[in-house]
Scaffold this active site. Structure first.
Site, mmCIF file in Angstrom:
data_model
loop_
_atom_site.group_PDB
_atom_site.id
_atom_site.type_symbol
_atom_site.label_atom_id
_atom_site.label_comp_id
_atom_site.label_asym_id
_atom_site.label_seq_id
_atom_site.Cartn_x
_atom_site.Cartn_y
_atom_site.Cartn_z
ATOM 1 N N ASP A 189 -40.296 8.010 -50.170
ATOM 2 C CA ASP A 189 -40.945 7.681 -51.444
ATOM 3 C C ASP A 189 -41.745 8.874 -51.957
ATOM 4 O O ASP A 189 -42.850 8.712 -52.488
ATOM 5 C CB ASP A 189 -41.849 6.458 -51.278
ATOM 6 C CG ASP A 189 -42.272 5.864 -52.623
ATOM 7 O OD1 ASP A 189 -41.581 6.123 -53.631
ATOM 8 O OD2 ASP A 189 -43.294 5.159 -52.670
ATOM 9 N N GLY A 224 -51.802 1.725 -56.973
ATOM 10 C CA GLY A 224 -50.356 1.801 -56.911
ATOM 11 C C GLY A 224 -49.735 0.436 -57.061
ATOM 12 O O GLY A 224 -50.365 -0.497 -57.576
ATOM 13 N N ALA A 249 -51.451 -1.418 -53.612
ATOM 14 C CA ALA A 249 -52.797 -1.172 -53.080
ATOM 15 C C ALA A 249 -53.690 -0.599 -54.162
ATOM 16 O O ALA A 249 -53.211 -0.084 -55.181
ATOM 17 C CB ALA A 249 -52.743 -0.218 -51.882
ATOM 18 N N ILE A 288 -60.589 4.739 -57.681
ATOM 19 C CA ILE A 288 -60.086 6.084 -57.978
ATOM 20 C C ILE A 288 -58.566 6.148 -57.995
ATOM 21 O O ILE A 288 -57.991 7.196 -58.303
ATOM 22 C CB ILE A 288 -60.617 7.108 -56.950
ATOM 23 C CG1 ILE A 288 -60.264 6.680 -55.523
ATOM 24 C CG2 ILE A 288 -62.118 7.274 -57.104
ATOM 25 C CD1 ILE A 288 -60.668 7.683 -54.468
#
Length: 569
Positions: free
Chosen positions: A349, A154, A157, A151
């Site tokens: 971030d 990045g 990960a 789903i």
């Protein structure tokens, strides 16, 4: 020191002298002064601090009584002996000024007391953060979960939907598909289809382990920042120490629960499996046993969280929030950033891809800050990072890096202050929330290192003026002129729920706001009796729990200046 500043300090000191008895008859003062000098047989008698005396004059508290007596005696001698009209006018103006100052300070004290009482009340009634997943005692192995489809992905990960029989959801939340039935404004006819929260209530984040080694200690040391939002039960404990797959380790600061910050329910290391779409999506991150050309190690870190319908970026691709929902979305980000800053944590971030989103029963988006892999959360540093060389890591997402971070030059004794850096990024994300391109992405031409504030594009005319003011303030280049996340959040709180108080607000008084706070807190308490779990109720309770007079004063001042500027235009 300017003349205005000197006069203001003189008036403050004069007010103190005035209350010590500057207009009392000289004879009474002289008798009192002589009597105090003769009372040497009371060693326990001391001069008590005066609550009305400004803090900067504490040094003079023990001698003000004698000084006042001397000044009064000299003043009355001049008055009786025929003082000049100029002296009499100065004394009259001095007394009038002291009276006005005293009235203002009394009102400020009452307002401060009101804020403290409301804050104490809501701190007592502060509800324990309710996890969207029911507590469970197992789940420390990958085999405990049923893994579904991918789903999210990045740069470090991949995220998969997951289910476990021991971890059902507390309540079912509104999904992105159901949103159109509620009436939220959309600009596409076919919105994204979110994962089914009923069949897969959890999400498992598998970190890509390319250079950390396969031991649990090495993995924990290399990826410990991911554990900042972990719950106390996320890692097993043996002998009061955290244990990661049988090995002891240390973790950085861990943020306390907050509605707008992600929670990690479980963290463990395990052997990297061949999950769906792995060979197509991230072949280089796989170990050689699964892909001969892969660079990954055999073991990595897994994090278990709640499965949210979509990211903020995905939501904004298909939906246009209304002005009120957009204001509350921006407010939630500021509340989450303020919660992190209060605990000495900088995310570093923030971007719309790192913000997850779900919906309450009324269809209002609830935002959750996630992905802490780049955060600053060391106990010994706080929000200031020593920047002694260019090899020091300043954080991710250079496009949304605050000016004070992007322009910092390394050197001995240099520190980067991150206390307002995340708030700056929230200001940039505000453009996306209200349907405009982020001005600091490559296609707009602005860079945080070099932009000028006058180059910032205007938000649409449909965006509330108070929201436009907040975004402008957050994107100020100079961090000293930029409000904190708490002050910016207070501006939006006052804008959303304190319009009546602002309409009649006196620039020199907070009395109207104090009256509004009392009424507002009563309304929130009554709503709370019914179990208000909506986004709006959570925001109101959080605002009253974090009340501070000075921060509220600054927010009101910003709002009044903004209203004056808009009226002049």
């Amino acid at each position: 020191m300017s003349v205005k500043h000197a006069l203001s300090r003189g008036l403050e000191l004069g007010r103190s002298l005035f209350q010590l008895g500057i207009l009392k008859p000289a004879a009474r003062i002289a008798v009192k002064f002589r009597g105090e000098r003769l009372r040497v047989s009371q060693p326990g008698r001391t001069v008590q601090p005066r609550t009305f005396l400004p803090a900067r004059y504490r040094y003079y508290r023990t001698s003000l009584s004698g000084l006042a007596a001397q000044l009064q005696s000299a003043g009355f001698r001049r008055l009786i002996g025929g003082g000049s009209p100029r002296n009499r006018a100065v004394f009259l103006a001095f007394g009038v000024g002291l009276g006005l100052i005293d009235q203002q300070l009394d009102e400020d004290r009452r307002s401060a007391a009101t804020c403290q009482e409301i804050q104490a009340l809501f701190m007592k009634k502060k509800e324990k953060f309710q996890s969207p997943v029911k507590p469970f005692s197992c789940g420390y192995k990958l085999e405990d979960y049923v893994i579904g489809k991918q789903i999210g992905k990045g740069c470090n990960a991949a995220v998969y939907e997951a289910a476990a029989p021991f971890a059902p959801l507390v309540t079912n939340k509104c999904s992105l598909v159901e949103l159109k039935q509620i009436g939220e404004e959309t600009d596409l006819t076919e919105p994204l289809k979110p994962p089914s929260s009923n069949s897969y209530p959890l999400a498992v984040k598998m970190m890509w382990n390319i250079g950390a080694g396969s031991s649990s200690e090495a993995i924990l040391n290399a990826m410990s920042q991911e554990l900042v939002p972990a719950s106390p039960q996320a890692l097993r404990k043996e002998k009061e120490e955290l244990v990661l797959s049988g090995h002891f380790g240390e973790t950085p600061k861990r943020v306390t629960p907050h509605p707008n910050v992600i929670r990690v329910y479980r963290a463990f290391t395990a052997e990297v499996p061949l999950l769906p779409d792995a060979l197509e999506e991230y072949p280089a991150a796989l170990p050689a046993r699964l892909n001969p050309a892969g660079l990954g190690n055999n073991h990595t870190l897994f994090l278990v969280m709640k499965n949210y319908p979509c990211t903020l970026h995905q939501y904004l691709q298909v939906c246009v929030p209304g002005s009120r929902h957009g204001s509350m979305m921006l407010l939630q980000l500021l509340e989450g950033v303020d919660h992190l800053c209060r605990q000495g944590i900088a995310h570093r971030d923030l971007k719309s891809d790192n913000i997850l989103l779900e919906f309450d029963s009324a269809g209002c988006p609830r935002l959750v800050i996630t992905d802490f892999g780049c955060c600053l959360a060391e106990e010994c540093l706080g929000l200031k990072l020593p920047f002694t060389s260019r090899y020091v890591y300043r954080g991710g997402n250079s496009c949304l890096m605050a000016p004070e971070v992007a322009t910092a030059e390394p050197g001995p004794g240099v520190e980067i202050d991150y206390s307002k850096a995340d708030a700056w990024a929230v200001g940039a994300i505000g453009y996306e929330i209200f349907g405009q391109p982020n001005p600091f992405y490559s296609n707009t031409g602005l860079e945080s290192r070099s932009y000028q504030e006058k180059q910032l594009p205007l938000l649409g005319s449909s965006v509330p003026l108070d929201v436009q003011l907040v975004v402008r303030l957050l994107l100020r280049r100079n961090p000293n002129k930029r409000p904190t996340a708490r002050v910016a959040a207070n501006i939006l709180h006052l804008s959303l729920w304190g319009k009546r108080a602002l309409a009649s607000l006196n620039p020199a008084s907070l009395g109207k706001i104090a009256d509004w706070l009392l009424c507002h807190s009563a309304v929130v308490l009554l709503k709370g009796c019914g179990g208000g779990s909506s986004v709006e109720a959570e925001l109101q309770r959080g605002f009253l729990t974090n009340l501070d007079l000075e921060e509220l004063r600054m927010a009101a001042g910003y709002l009044m200046c903004g209203l004056q500027l808009s009226a002049e235009r």
